[in-house]
Design a protein around this motif. Structure first.
Motif, PDB file in Angstrom:
ATOM      1  N   MET A   1       0.841  -1.181   0.000  1.00  0.00           N
ATOM      2  CA  MET A   1       0.000   0.000   0.000  1.00  0.00           C
ATOM      3  C   MET A   1       0.885   1.243   0.000  1.00  0.00           C
ATOM      4  O   MET A   1       1.788   1.353   0.799  1.00  0.00           O
ATOM      5  N   LYS A   2       0.574   2.158  -0.891  1.00  0.00           N
ATOM      6  CA  LYS A   2       1.329   3.402  -0.925  1.00  0.00           C
ATOM      7  C   LYS A   2       0.409   4.560  -1.275  1.00  0.00           C
ATOM      8  O   LYS A   2      -0.688   4.363  -1.779  1.00  0.00           O
ATOM      9  N   LYS A   3       0.903   5.769  -0.994  1.00  0.00           N
ATOM     10  CA  LYS A   3       0.139   6.963  -1.321  1.00  0.00           C
ATOM     11  C   LYS A   3       0.303   7.260  -2.800  1.00  0.00           C
ATOM     12  O   LYS A   3       1.417   7.251  -3.326  1.00  0.00           O
ATOM     13  N   CYS A   4      -0.812   7.521  -3.455  1.00  0.00           N
ATOM     14  CA  CYS A   4      -0.806   7.883  -4.865  1.00  0.00           C
ATOM     15  C   CYS A   4      -1.659   9.129  -5.057  1.00  0.00           C
ATOM     16  O   CYS A   4      -2.646   9.316  -4.352  1.00  0.00           O
ATOM     17  N   ILE A  47      -8.148  19.219  -9.506  1.00  0.00           N
ATOM     18  CA  ILE A  47      -8.245  18.549  -8.212  1.00  0.00           C
ATOM     19  C   ILE A  47      -7.149  17.493  -8.139  1.00  0.00           C
ATOM     20  O   ILE A  47      -7.003  16.685  -9.063  1.00  0.00           O
ATOM     21  N   THR A  48      -6.379  17.506  -7.071  1.00  0.00           N
ATOM     22  CA  THR A  48      -5.400  16.459  -6.825  1.00  0.00           C
ATOM     23  C   THR A  48      -5.828  15.748  -5.547  1.00  0.00           C
ATOM     24  O   THR A  48      -5.884  16.359  -4.483  1.00  0.00           O
ATOM     25  N   ILE A  49      -6.159  14.468  -5.684  1.00  0.00           N
ATOM     26  CA  ILE A  49      -6.592  13.677  -4.539  1.00  0.00           C
ATOM     27  C   ILE A  49      -5.528  12.630  -4.238  1.00  0.00           C
ATOM     28  O   ILE A  49      -5.041  11.954  -5.145  1.00  0.00           O
ATOM     29  N   THR A  50      -5.176  12.516  -2.973  1.00  0.00           N
ATOM     30  CA  THR A  50      -4.239  11.488  -2.531  1.00  0.00           C
ATOM     31  C   THR A  50      -5.045  10.349  -1.924  1.00  0.00           C
ATOM     32  O   THR A  50      -5.898  10.573  -1.073  1.00  0.00           O
ATOM     33  N   VAL A  51      -4.773   9.145  -2.412  1.00  0.00           N
ATOM     34  CA  VAL A  51      -5.400   7.938  -1.875  1.00  0.00           C
ATOM     35  C   VAL A  51      -4.302   6.958  -1.491  1.00  0.00           C
ATOM     36  O   VAL A  51      -3.184   7.035  -1.995  1.00  0.00           O
ATOM     37  N   ILE A  52      -4.631   6.054  -0.574  1.00  0.00           N
ATOM     38  CA  ILE A  52      -3.676   5.018  -0.169  1.00  0.00           C
ATOM     39  C   ILE A  52      -4.232   3.678  -0.614  1.00  0.00           C
ATOM     40  O   ILE A  52      -5.373   3.340  -0.303  1.00  0.00           O
ATOM     41  N   GLY A  53      -3.430   2.937  -1.364  1.00  0.00           N
ATOM     42  CA  GLY A  53      -3.889   1.627  -1.823  1.00  0.00           C
ATOM     43  C   GLY A  53      -2.912   1.000  -2.793  1.00  0.00           C
ATOM     44  O   GLY A  53      -1.914   1.601  -3.178  1.00  0.00           O
ATOM     45  N   ASN A  54      -3.245  -0.221  -3.203  1.00  0.00           N
ATOM     46  CA  ASN A  54      -2.414  -0.893  -4.197  1.00  0.00           C
ATOM     47  C   ASN A  54      -2.797  -0.395  -5.592  1.00  0.00           C
ATOM     48  O   ASN A  54      -3.732   0.394  -5.754  1.00  0.00           O
ATOM     49  N   LYS A  55      -2.096  -0.874  -6.620  1.00  0.00           N
ATOM     50  CA  LYS A  55      -2.329  -0.419  -7.992  1.00  0.00           C
ATOM     51  C   LYS A  55      -3.776  -0.615  -8.447  1.00  0.00           C
ATOM     52  O   LYS A  55      -4.358   0.252  -9.088  1.00  0.00           O
ATOM     53  N   TYR A  57      -6.540  -0.852  -6.642  1.00  0.00           N
ATOM     54  CA  TYR A  57      -7.436   0.053  -5.919  1.00  0.00           C
ATOM     55  C   TYR A  57      -7.391   1.445  -6.551  1.00  0.00           C
ATOM     56  O   TYR A  57      -8.428   2.049  -6.840  1.00  0.00           O
ATOM     57  N   VAL A  58      -6.177   1.957  -6.774  1.00  0.00           N
ATOM     58  CA  VAL A  58      -6.011   3.298  -7.330  1.00  0.00           C
ATOM     59  C   VAL A  58      -6.587   3.360  -8.750  1.00  0.00           C
ATOM     60  O   VAL A  58      -7.250   4.325  -9.118  1.00  0.00           O
ATOM     61  N   GLU A  59      -6.381   2.317  -9.534  1.00  0.00           N
ATOM     62  CA  GLU A  59      -6.932   2.269 -10.891  1.00  0.00           C
ATOM     63  C   GLU A  59      -8.459   2.251 -10.850  1.00  0.00           C
ATOM     64  O   GLU A  59      -9.121   2.890 -11.675  1.00  0.00           O
ATOM     65  N   GLN A  60      -9.042   1.558  -9.896  1.00  0.00           N
ATOM     66  CA  GLN A  60     -10.497   1.529  -9.747  1.00  0.00           C
ATOM     67  C   GLN A  60     -11.038   2.920  -9.416  1.00  0.00           C
ATOM     68  O   GLN A  60     -12.061   3.346  -9.962  1.00  0.00           O
ATOM     69  N   VAL A  61     -10.344   3.635  -8.538  1.00  0.00           N
ATOM     70  CA  VAL A  61     -10.739   5.007  -8.211  1.00  0.00           C
ATOM     71  C   VAL A  61     -10.698   5.854  -9.479  1.00  0.00           C
ATOM     72  O   VAL A  61     -11.644   6.600  -9.783  1.00  0.00           O
ATOM     73  N   ARG A  62      -9.622   5.751 -10.255  1.00  0.00           N
ATOM     74  CA  ARG A  62      -9.479   6.526 -11.490  1.00  0.00           C
ATOM     75  C   ARG A  62     -10.636   6.244 -12.448  1.00  0.00           C
ATOM     76  O   ARG A  62     -11.248   7.159 -13.009  1.00  0.00           O
ATOM     77  N   LYS A  73     -10.291  15.199 -17.752  1.00  0.00           N
ATOM     78  CA  LYS A  73      -9.078  14.384 -17.723  1.00  0.00           C
ATOM     79  C   LYS A  73      -8.921  13.800 -16.323  1.00  0.00           C
ATOM     80  O   LYS A  73      -9.174  14.482 -15.334  1.00  0.00           O
ATOM     81  N   VAL A  74      -8.504  12.541 -16.251  1.00  0.00           N
ATOM     82  CA  VAL A  74      -8.176  11.896 -14.982  1.00  0.00           C
ATOM     83  C   VAL A  74      -6.931  11.062 -15.219  1.00  0.00           C
ATOM     84  O   VAL A  74      -6.878  10.293 -16.175  1.00  0.00           O
TER      85      VAL A  74
END
Length: 163
Positions: A1-4, A47-55, A57-62, A73-74
């Motif tokens: 898990m890392k911050k992205c 908007i810049t949002i920081t989330v914590i998760g694996n690849k 998880y972050v791709e799902q948010v995107r 654009k995202v």
């Protein structure tokens, strides 16, 4: 898990932040930090949002954010290709005995004292999150009264031009 960090460019309309945060809430996504404001094109909001998760998880948010109507654009920001900064204000207990030591530490971190009273001072620091965390950690021994942080703002590095 890392911050992205996820960068979003959205049409600047009333309620746009509600849509974004509502999507996060509805989907069970957690926001670790958020910065936003108008950008170079006044029609859009950055908007810049920081989330914590694996690849995944972050791709799902995107993907979920990209479905919103007013999104231009995202993208998930690549740590290697962006410059990131955060601003923090730290109010620290201070008296005549500790003020010189605190000032020396503030200088080492290239931060600034922006307000001073007999009992406390307020420090402003800008830098990457590690630098901000470092100063907060060092100031803890003096007694931190308040901390406020902006969240991470990020921008793509410029391309290196080969001549």
């Amino acid at each position: 898990m890392k911050k992205c960090q996820i960068l979003m460019m959205m049409r600047d309309k009333p309620g746009i932040m509600s849509k974004v945060t509502g999507l996060f809430s509805k989907r069970g996504f957690n926001i670790d930090g958020i910065t936003c404001g108008v950008c170079e094109d006044k029609e859009y909001f950055r908007i810049t949002i920081t989330v914590i998760g694996n690849k995944e998880y972050v791709e799902q948010v995107r993907k979920q954010v990209a479905k919103l109507i007013d999104v231009k654009k995202v993208e998930i920001l690549d740590d290697e290709k962006v410059v990131k900064r955060e601003l923090a204000l730290i109010k620290v207990k201070s008296d005549s005995k500790t003020r010189i030591e605190i000032t020396n530490i503030v200088d080492i971190y290239r931060a600034k004292i922006i307000d001073l009273s007999h009992e406390a001072l307020i420090i402003e620091i800008t830098g990457d999150s590690n630098k901000v965390e470092g100063l907060i950690g060092v100031m803890d021994k003096f007694g931190i009264l308040e901390v406020t942080r902006t969240g991470i703002s990020a921008m793509h590095r410029t391309e290196i031009i080969k001549l």
